[in-house]
Design a protein around this motif. Structure first.
Motif, PDB file in Angstrom:
ATOM      1  N   GLN A  63       0.832  -1.198   0.000  1.00 40.47           N
ATOM      2  CA  GLN A  63       0.000   0.000   0.000  1.00 40.47           C
ATOM      3  C   GLN A  63       0.870   1.252   0.000  1.00 40.47           C
ATOM      4  O   GLN A  63       1.827   1.365   0.770  1.00 40.47           O
ATOM      5  N   ALA A  64       0.548   2.188  -0.892  1.00 41.13           N
ATOM      6  CA  ALA A  64       1.298   3.450  -0.986  1.00 41.13           C
ATOM      7  C   ALA A  64       1.168   4.210   0.332  1.00 41.13           C
ATOM      8  O   ALA A  64       0.088   4.309   0.905  1.00 41.13           O
ATOM      9  N   GLY A  65       2.293   4.708   0.823  1.00 43.03           N
ATOM     10  CA  GLY A  65       2.317   5.492   2.061  1.00 43.03           C
ATOM     11  C   GLY A  65       2.372   4.660   3.325  1.00 43.03           C
ATOM     12  O   GLY A  65       2.339   5.215   4.424  1.00 43.03           O
ATOM     13  N   SER A  66       2.459   3.335   3.207  1.00 44.47           N
ATOM     14  CA  SER A  66       2.442   2.487   4.403  1.00 44.47           C
ATOM     15  C   SER A  66       3.827   2.027   4.851  1.00 44.47           C
ATOM     16  O   SER A  66       3.973   1.479   5.935  1.00 44.47           O
ATOM     17  N   LEU A  67       4.853   2.250   4.031  1.00 46.92           N
ATOM     18  CA  LEU A  67       6.198   1.767   4.341  1.00 46.92           C
ATOM     19  C   LEU A  67       6.803   2.592   5.466  1.00 46.92           C
ATOM     20  O   LEU A  67       6.898   3.815   5.377  1.00 46.92           O
ATOM     21  N   GLU A  68       7.201   1.914   6.536  1.00 46.77           N
ATOM     22  CA  GLU A  68       7.728   2.605   7.717  1.00 46.77           C
ATOM     23  C   GLU A  68       8.856   1.781   8.346  1.00 46.77           C
ATOM     24  O   GLU A  68       8.703   0.587   8.590  1.00 46.77           O
ATOM     25  N   TRP A  69      10.000   2.432   8.573  1.00 47.72           N
ATOM     26  CA  TRP A  69      11.116   1.767   9.241  1.00 47.72           C
ATOM     27  C   TRP A  69      10.918   1.884  10.738  1.00 47.72           C
ATOM     28  O   TRP A  69      10.619   2.959  11.256  1.00 47.72           O
ATOM     29  N   LEU A  70      11.108   0.789  11.474  1.00 48.59           N
ATOM     30  CA  LEU A  70      10.972   0.811  12.925  1.00 48.59           C
ATOM     31  C   LEU A  70      12.283   1.261  13.566  1.00 48.59           C
ATOM     32  O   LEU A  70      13.312   1.396  12.895  1.00 48.59           O
ATOM     33  N   GLU A  71      12.245   1.490  14.868  1.00 51.91           N
ATOM     34  CA  GLU A  71      13.377   2.089  15.585  1.00 51.91           C
ATOM     35  C   GLU A  71      14.666   1.282  15.495  1.00 51.91           C
ATOM     36  O   GLU A  71      15.754   1.852  15.560  1.00 51.91           O
ATOM     37  N   ASP A  72      14.590  -0.033  15.366  1.00 49.88           N
ATOM     38  CA  ASP A  72      15.812  -0.844  15.340  1.00 49.88           C
ATOM     39  C   ASP A  72      16.602  -0.679  14.041  1.00 49.88           C
ATOM     40  O   ASP A  72      17.747  -1.099  13.951  1.00 49.88           O
ATOM     41  N   GLY A  73      16.005  -0.068  13.025  1.00 45.50           N
ATOM     42  CA  GLY A  73      16.713   0.212  11.775  1.00 45.50           C
ATOM     43  C   GLY A  73      16.753  -0.922  10.766  1.00 45.50           C
ATOM     44  O   GLY A  73      17.155  -0.727   9.640  1.00 45.50           O
ATOM     45  N   VAL A  74      16.366  -2.126  11.166  1.00 47.91           N
ATOM     46  CA  VAL A  74      16.375  -3.251  10.235  1.00 47.91           C
ATOM     47  C   VAL A  74      14.976  -3.829  10.000  1.00 47.91           C
ATOM     48  O   VAL A  74      14.797  -4.639   9.104  1.00 47.91           O
ATOM     49  N   THR A  75      14.023  -3.409  10.796  1.00 47.94           N
ATOM     50  CA  THR A  75      12.660  -3.910  10.663  1.00 47.94           C
ATOM     51  C   THR A  75      11.815  -2.887   9.927  1.00 47.94           C
ATOM     52  O   THR A  75      11.847  -1.697  10.235  1.00 47.94           O
ATOM     53  N   VAL A  76      11.083  -3.368   8.945  1.00 49.99           N
ATOM     54  CA  VAL A  76      10.204  -2.507   8.169  1.00 49.99           C
ATOM     55  C   VAL A  76       8.772  -2.997   8.358  1.00 49.99           C
ATOM     56  O   VAL A  76       8.523  -4.193   8.433  1.00 49.99           O
ATOM     57  N   ALA A  77       7.868  -2.047   8.481  1.00 50.69           N
ATOM     58  CA  ALA A  77       6.441  -2.354   8.590  1.00 50.69           C
ATOM     59  C   ALA A  77       5.735  -1.757   7.380  1.00 50.69           C
ATOM     60  O   ALA A  77       6.060  -0.642   6.951  1.00 50.69           O
ATOM     61  N   PHE A  78       4.810  -2.487   6.829  1.00 48.07           N
ATOM     62  CA  PHE A  78       4.035  -2.000   5.687  1.00 48.07           C
ATOM     63  C   PHE A  78       2.707  -2.736   5.661  1.00 48.07           C
ATOM     64  O   PHE A  78       2.463  -3.653   6.453  1.00 48.07           O
ATOM     65  N   VAL A  79       1.838  -2.324   4.762  1.00 51.01           N
ATOM     66  CA  VAL A  79       0.522  -2.924   4.647  1.00 51.01           C
ATOM     67  C   VAL A  79       0.386  -3.541   3.258  1.00 51.01           C
ATOM     68  O   VAL A  79       0.733  -2.915   2.258  1.00 51.01           O
ATOM     69  N   VAL A  80      -0.115  -4.773   3.207  1.00 51.38           N
ATOM     70  CA  VAL A  80      -0.374  -5.454   1.938  1.00 51.38           C
ATOM     71  C   VAL A  80      -1.878  -5.390   1.681  1.00 51.38           C
ATOM     72  O   VAL A  80      -2.676  -5.746   2.551  1.00 51.38           O
ATOM     73  N   THR A  81      -2.230  -4.921   0.490  1.00 52.65           N
ATOM     74  CA  THR A  81      -3.640  -4.827   0.112  1.00 52.65           C
ATOM     75  C   THR A  81      -3.906  -5.719  -1.091  1.00 52.65           C
ATOM     76  O   THR A  81      -2.984  -6.134  -1.786  1.00 52.65           O
ATOM     77  N   GLY A  82      -5.179  -5.959  -1.321  1.00 54.52           N
ATOM     78  CA  GLY A  82      -5.587  -6.763  -2.465  1.00 54.52           C
ATOM     79  C   GLY A  82      -6.531  -5.984  -3.348  1.00 54.52           C
ATOM     80  O   GLY A  82      -6.519  -4.752  -3.369  1.00 54.52           O
ATOM     81  N   ASN A  83      -7.367  -6.699  -4.071  1.00 55.40           N
ATOM     82  CA  ASN A  83      -8.317  -6.067  -4.985  1.00 55.40           C
ATOM     83  C   ASN A  83      -9.457  -5.381  -4.241  1.00 55.40           C
ATOM     84  O   ASN A  83     -10.066  -4.462  -4.753  1.00 55.40           O
TER      85      ASN A  83
END
Length: 156
Positions: A63-83
């Motif tokens: 999902q556009a705008g959902s990519l976020e790096w967490l405080e540890d610097g190696v973990t990324v959080a994002f959202v996966v969407t479908g149709n």
């Protein structure tokens, strides 16, 4: 002494071979039962989620705008969407694939956590049919073909 006819011997051997093949297949299926990764779309995961901790694959678009790096610097959080409107939050620790960007396709291998977050152990980025390598971005089709031809001639 009674001897078994050759015809009966062959029949017994064929039956034993079939039983052995069936048993080998059952043993293989039993051994691989935990290795199967089921594929889910976000809609399917929202409607009928897998068991917590079960190894599955989640496929969809980042999902556009959902990519976020967490405080540890190696973990990324994002959202996966479908149709549809369904979406699944995902966390991944590690090196991201080169093609991983917002709005691109992704297949995440991992498991669903108790809080509803999908914890990915592996990410596979997908590209569309219009993919162009970074080295050839911005070049016209003729220039790209010429550069590719020159690369081939240098390596010979």
């Amino acid at each position: 002494m009674s001897t078994v006819k050759a015809k009966h011997q062959r029949l017994v051997l064929v039956v034993l071979a079939l039983v052995a093949i069936v048993l080998a297949g059952l043993f293989a299926a039993y051994a691989l039962r935990n290795q199967a990764n089921y594929f889910y779309l976000p809609e399917q995961m929202s409607a009928n989620p897998p068991e917590v901790g079960q190894a599955v694959r989640l496929g969809g678009m980042v999902q556009a705008g959902s990519l976020e790096w967490l405080e540890d610097g190696v973990t990324v959080a994002f959202v996966v969407t479908g149709n549809e409107e369904a979406s699944v939050p995902v966390q991944y620790s590690g090196i991201l694939p080169d093609l991983f960007v917002e709005g691109s396709g992704v297949v995440a291998e991992g498991s669903l956590q108790t809080d509803g977050t999908f914890l990915a152990s592996n990410l596979l980025a997908k590209h569309d049919e219009n993919y162009v390598p970074r080295e050839l971005e911005g070049l016209h089709a003729n220039d790209a073909a010429q550069q590719a031809a020159e690369t081939v001639s240098y390596s010979e």
